[in-house]
Design a protein around this motif. Structure first.
Motif, short mmCIF file in Angstrom:
data_model
loop_
_atom_site.label_atom_id
_atom_site.label_comp_id
_atom_site.label_asym_id
_atom_site.label_seq_id
_atom_site.Cartn_x
_atom_site.Cartn_y
_atom_site.Cartn_z
N ARG A 98 -9.62 2.71 -0.54
CA ARG A 98 -8.57 2.23 -1.61
C ARG A 98 -7.57 1.45 -0.80
O ARG A 98 -7.54 0.13 -1.36
N GLY A 99 -7.38 1.60 0.22
CA GLY A 99 -6.22 0.66 1.03
C GLY A 99 -7.10 -0.68 1.47
O GLY A 99 -6.23 -1.73 1.17
N LEU A 146 0.93 -1.08 0.07
CA LEU A 146 0.23 0.09 -0.19
C LEU A 146 0.97 1.31 -0.10
O LEU A 146 1.94 1.16 0.45
N TRP A 150 -8.64 7.08 1.01
CA TRP A 150 -7.40 6.50 1.22
C TRP A 150 -7.70 5.17 1.99
O TRP A 150 -7.03 4.03 1.89
N ILE A 151 -8.54 5.15 3.12
CA ILE A 151 -9.06 4.11 3.68
C ILE A 151 -9.43 2.94 2.85
O ILE A 151 -9.32 1.86 2.75
N GLN A 161 0.53 6.72 2.93
CA GLN A 161 -0.80 7.30 3.53
C GLN A 161 -1.87 6.33 3.75
O GLN A 161 -2.77 6.20 4.38
N ALA A 162 -2.14 5.36 2.61
CA ALA A 162 -3.34 4.38 2.95
C ALA A 162 -2.90 3.56 3.95
O ALA A 162 -3.66 3.06 4.70
N ARG A 163 -1.69 3.04 3.93
CA ARG A 163 -1.40 2.15 5.14
C ARG A 163 -1.34 2.61 6.26
O ARG A 163 -2.05 1.93 7.33
N SER A 191 -3.33 5.25 7.33
CA SER A 191 -4.64 5.41 7.41
C SER A 191 -5.73 4.20 8.05
O SER A 191 -6.26 4.23 9.07
N VAL A 192 -5.25 3.06 7.26
CA VAL A 192 -6.04 1.87 7.61
C VAL A 192 -5.78 1.27 8.88
O VAL A 192 -6.38 1.03 9.60
#
Length: 179
Positions: free
Chosen positions: A168-169, A130, A165-166, A133-135, A137-138
């Protein structure tokens, strides 16, 4: 016990609990309580309260095991129950965990080490595929209990961006983890 064998055992125990098998509940507790306690503690930040909440989660498992249909991971189902119970507890107490920006990387590293130690190599590999920022955020949302709006404020981005972001992650994790 090998990871896939462990997951199979957890799944089987949940199905036995659906038939009110008390021994299965005890065995499920022995297999999963340390992982669930760690998750709850990261959100609650109080060991005694986390232990109390873990007991409440297992009472819910006893009463709601029939809601588990075998789709997906039994551990993931248990983690969602523990996370939701933890967030409910925080909302009732009107307190939220706090991580400074400097602690983000330390938190993610410690979580990744935990996954390595529990032989969850696939999840670790997928998390690092990921975008950063997605990693973050998740992980901060689903493991540490931050709401989308709290994360948007903390990371200084619009709420819509944070939700994207969340989303898509999670989609990328799901695709990556598919057998």
């Amino acid at each position: 016990m090998e990871n896939s064998q462990w997951n199979t055992e957890v799944n089987a125990l949940l199905f036995r609990i659906q038939t009110q098998d008390k021994l299965a509940l005890k065995q499920l507790y022995e297999l999963t309580s340390s992982k669930l306690l760690g998750l709850i503690y990261r959100i609650i930040k109080d060991h005694a309260e986390a232990e109390e909440l873990l007991q409440e989660v297992f009472i819910k498992v006893w009463h709601q095991a029939d809601k588990y249909r075998g789709e997906g991971s039994a551990l993931a189902w248990l983690c969602v129950m523990a996370r939701n119970a933890s967030l409910d507890r925080l909302r009732k107490a009107q307190k939220h965990p706090h991580i400074s920006t400097d602690e983000h990387q330390e938190f993610i590293s410690s979580l990744t080490e935990e996954f390595d130690e529990s032989s969850n190599i696939a999840l670790n590999r997928c998390l690092y595929k990921l975008k950063e920022q997605a990693r973050e955020s998740v992980l901060l949302s689903y493991v540490h209990g931050y709401s989308h709006s709290e994360l948007a404020h903390k990371m200084a981005v619009p709420l819509g961006t944070m939700k994207a972001w969340i989303r898509r992650g999670l989609q990328e994790l799901k695709l990556c983890l598919k057998p």
